[in-house]
Design a protein around this motif. Structure first.
Motif, PDB file in Angstrom:
ATOM      1  N   ALA A 149      24.294 -38.266 -10.605  1.00 44.49           N
ATOM      2  CA  ALA A 149      22.948 -38.827 -10.488  1.00 44.49           C
ATOM      3  C   ALA A 149      22.040 -37.830  -9.784  1.00 44.49           C
ATOM      4  N   GLY A 150      20.765 -37.890 -10.117  1.00 46.97           N
ATOM      5  CA  GLY A 150      19.818 -36.991  -9.466  1.00 46.97           C
ATOM      6  C   GLY A 150      19.640 -37.295  -7.990  1.00 46.97           C
ATOM      7  N   PRO A 151      19.353 -38.557  -7.605  1.00 54.31           N
ATOM      8  CA  PRO A 151      19.175 -38.873  -6.182  1.00 54.31           C
ATOM      9  C   PRO A 151      20.483 -38.742  -5.398  1.00 54.31           C
ATOM     10  N   THR A 152      20.373 -38.324  -4.163  1.00 55.27           N
ATOM     11  CA  THR A 152      21.516 -38.286  -3.254  1.00 55.27           C
ATOM     12  C   THR A 152      21.316 -39.362  -2.181  1.00 55.27           C
ATOM     13  N   VAL A 153      22.364 -39.608  -1.402  1.00 54.24           N
ATOM     14  CA  VAL A 153      22.311 -40.617  -0.341  1.00 54.24           C
ATOM     15  C   VAL A 153      22.573 -39.924   0.992  1.00 54.24           C
ATOM     16  N   PRO A 154      21.711 -40.106   1.992  1.00 58.32           N
ATOM     17  CA  PRO A 154      21.920 -39.428   3.281  1.00 58.32           C
ATOM     18  C   PRO A 154      23.107 -40.018   4.042  1.00 58.32           C
ATOM     19  N   ILE A 155      23.923 -39.131   4.606  1.00 59.38           N
ATOM     20  CA  ILE A 155      25.047 -39.511   5.464  1.00 59.38           C
ATOM     21  C   ILE A 155      24.726 -39.014   6.881  1.00 59.38           C
ATOM     22  N   ILE A 163      22.016 -35.073   9.358  1.00 57.86           N
ATOM     23  CA  ILE A 163      22.048 -35.768   8.065  1.00 57.86           C
ATOM     24  C   ILE A 163      22.496 -34.798   6.980  1.00 57.86           C
ATOM     25  N   GLN A 164      23.494 -35.221   6.215  1.00 56.73           N
ATOM     26  CA  GLN A 164      23.977 -34.446   5.066  1.00 56.73           C
ATOM     27  C   GLN A 164      23.901 -35.331   3.810  1.00 56.73           C
ATOM     28  N   PRO A 165      23.469 -34.770   2.669  1.00 55.26           N
ATOM     29  CA  PRO A 165      23.375 -35.591   1.448  1.00 55.26           C
ATOM     30  C   PRO A 165      24.731 -35.753   0.767  1.00 55.26           C
ATOM     31  N   ALA A 166      25.016 -36.949   0.289  1.00 54.58           N
ATOM     32  CA  ALA A 166      26.205 -37.213  -0.533  1.00 54.58           C
ATOM     33  C   ALA A 166      25.757 -37.385  -1.971  1.00 54.58           C
ATOM     34  N   SER A 167      26.563 -36.907  -2.910  1.00 61.73           N
ATOM     35  CA  SER A 167      26.240 -36.990  -4.333  1.00 61.73           C
ATOM     36  C   SER A 167      26.926 -38.195  -4.961  1.00 61.73           C
ATOM     37  N   ILE A 168      26.360 -38.670  -6.070  1.00 63.77           N
ATOM     38  CA  ILE A 168      26.883 -39.858  -6.763  1.00 63.77           C
ATOM     39  C   ILE A 168      27.378 -39.448  -8.146  1.00 63.77           C
ATOM     40  N   PHE A 169      28.698 -39.540  -8.329  1.00 62.05           N
ATOM     41  CA  PHE A 169      29.331 -39.223  -9.608  1.00 62.05           C
ATOM     42  C   PHE A 169      29.341 -40.467 -10.494  1.00 62.05           C
ATOM     43  N   VAL A 170      28.997 -40.288 -11.779  1.00 63.86           N
ATOM     44  CA  VAL A 170      28.921 -41.412 -12.726  1.00 63.86           C
ATOM     45  C   VAL A 170      29.705 -41.048 -13.985  1.00 63.86           C
ATOM     46  N   ALA A 171      30.504 -41.987 -14.478  1.00 60.12           N
ATOM     47  CA  ALA A 171      31.228 -41.803 -15.741  1.00 60.12           C
ATOM     48  C   ALA A 171      31.061 -43.056 -16.592  1.00 60.12           C
TER      49      ALA A 171
END
Length: 513
Positions: A149-155, A163-171
């Motif tokens: 996904a384009g948007p990331t989620v802050p951790i 703050i570090q961004p986490a990525s969202i994998f989609v299948a």
């Protein structure tokens, strides 16, 4: 199924081409850029209204329209509309064709059914109004599409607030649109392969083809026709008995299904989590997994059922079983064996057979192991060390001389020295304690052992006794004593320290306090 009305001019052209020029339905449709079904419809309306060619001059457009749609339509036979959504889903099953579905449709409705050409035309008109991702026909169990996904989620780091961004994998499965999503720290090779492995475990089977995007993490040579997978990606496909075929660069239509799936995940999962604060990737991942069932059971808008039902009926029966053991993600590196028969990785050193000195090898690195392969054959395997500067050395990799040296330990050396005599034991003890590095003490002790073999244990004991007496605690001193035969001469007694006589002019230490 209602269709858009043609202009009166085009209707006149349909009648003229058919009755005057004698063109076929296909030729008329191609000339007027309309479907054959539409051509057939207006020919039926004209026939029902008693119209042929030429149309009387007294019949203007308004009168012609009234005649066609009010009188002709009233006498037009009523056809049973097919269930286009069902046709669309059935086409995804292996071996199912439009011809078979039309035959089943005609058996069900009899004379009220459309002919084959009209059936196909009307279905394609219906399918053309679906989204690109929905109207593509993906065979059951054939493809799993994957992307981030384009948007990331802050951790948020709970200790530092960083703050570090986490990525969202989609299948997404092609036929049923069954969707999986998870959180990963980034979009590295390990993240991609972990995501694909988790997606296969989630769906409980393996499709014939996995279609990811074209990232450098997976593809070493991007090419429109023959993309070259990197070593770890190709290795991932083997235990699953599947094929990984990245989408063509700059061709989003190749993965329209996952593009749509990413949008669904963003709207129905990430949007619901936007007000929550996460302190670890694992916490975010758990929140995503909680929302996945609701996403997969949401009803389709234009098709029957939901993703969960479509998966159970369409994709699940055609998936191959998962391998017995889970795939272990490995990183591959090239290395050259150093002169000390070790290879370096992350500033740690791992031994290989000494015959491979100066040769090029490959390292296969997993989370817990480092394997060394020479010409495709594994020649060494070591537990992966996290300590910088650590040496992992196996005795069987050493030359014979090094192996003999390495087999001696301080305990074994002291046991040998005690078997020779107390003076030898004392000298060995001092050698091991006084040397700056243990290896220096080992070598000196091994030198003493060689002297004992050459001169005998009795002379060795005498030489060590004399060396201790004169304060010479080294291998060279013992070797010199033996070489010059001094071990055969009596050891002079050490002179006692002379005491100063009492005298008025001799000041003692108390004078200076």
């Amino acid at each position: 199924m209602p269709q858009e009305r043609l202009s009166m001019r085009k209707i006149r052209d349909v009648l003229r081409y058919r009755h005057s020029a004698g063109l076929s339905l296909e030729a008329i449709a191609r000339a007027l850029k309309i479907s054959k079904g539409v051509v057939a419809k207006y020919l039926r309306l004209a026939m029902a209204a008693g119209l042929s060619w030429p149309i009387p001059d007294t019949l203007d457009d308004a009168a012609l329209e009234k005649l066609l749609y009010q009188q002709g339509a009233a006498r037009e036979p009523t056809f049973a509309e097919p269930d286009y959504a069902l046709v669309h889903q059935e086409l995804k099953k292996k071996g199912v064709t439009l011809t078979l579905l039309w035959e089943e449709y005609r058996q069900a409705v009899g004379e009220r059914g459309y002919q084959y050409t009209a059936f196909c035309t009307r279905y394609r008109d219906w399918a053309g109004k679906l989204k690109r991702s929905m109207r593509q026909i993906h065979r059951a169990g054939e493809k799993l599409f994957a992307d981030y996904a384009g948007p990331t989620v802050p951790i948020v780091d709970a200790m530092t607030g960083e703050i570090q961004p986490a990525s969202i994998f989609v299948a997404v499965l092609g036929a049923s649109s069954y969707t999986f999503a998870c959180a990963t720290p980034g979009q590295t090779q390990a993240d991609w392969l972990t995501g694909m492995g988790r997606a296969l475990a989630f769906i409980g089977g393996v499709p014939a083809l996995i279609v990811p995007d074209n990232p450098r993490a997976l593809v070493s040579g991007a090419d429109r026709y023959e993309p070259e997978l990197n070593r770890a990606t190709a290795e991932f496909a083997h235990p699953y008995d599947t094929v990984i075929l990245p989408a063509r660069p700059r061709k989003p239509q190749d993965k329209a299904k996952v593009e749509s799936g990413v949008q669904v995940v963003e709207r129905w999962i990430l949007a619901r989590l936007r007000h929550r604060r996460f302190f670890s990737v694992a916490e975010l991942d758990a929140a995503i997994l909680e929302l996945l069932p609701a996403l997969n059971t949401r009803p389709f808008k234009k098709l029957r059922g939901c993703r969960q039902n479509a998966f159970a009926q369409v994709d699940a029966p055609y998936l191959r079983p998962l391998p017995v053991s889970a795939f272990v993600i490995a990183e591959w590196k090239k290395a050259t064996v150093n002169i000390d028969y070790h290879v370096e990785f992350e500033r740690n050193y791992y031994s290989v057979p000494h015959a491979l000195i100066h040769q090029a090898v490959e390292l296969r690195i997993t989370r817990h192991m480092v394997e060394v392969l020479a010409k495709g054959k594994r020649v060494a395997s070591h537990p992966r060390s996290r300590r910088k500067g650590h040496y992992a050395t196996l005795a069987e990799h050493m030359p014979a001389a090094h192996r003999a040296h390495a087999e001696w330990s301080p305990g074994k050396l002291q046991t040998w020295a005690a078997s020779v005599g107390p003076s030898t034991a004392e000298l060995v003890k001092r050698l091991l304690l006084e040397k700056k590095h243990p290896e220096q003490g080992y070598r000196a002790c091994l030198g003493l052992m060689r002297l004992a073999r050459n001169h005998g244990q009795a002379r060795m004991e005498a030489a060590c006794e004399r060396a201790l007496a004169v304060g010479a605690h080294g291998y060279r001193s013992v070797a010199s004593i033996l070489e010059n035969g001094l071990d055969r001469q009596p050891v002079l007694p050490q002179q006692a320290e002379l005491a100063l006589p009492d005298h008025a002019n001799v000041r003692g230490p108390d004078y200076y306090h």
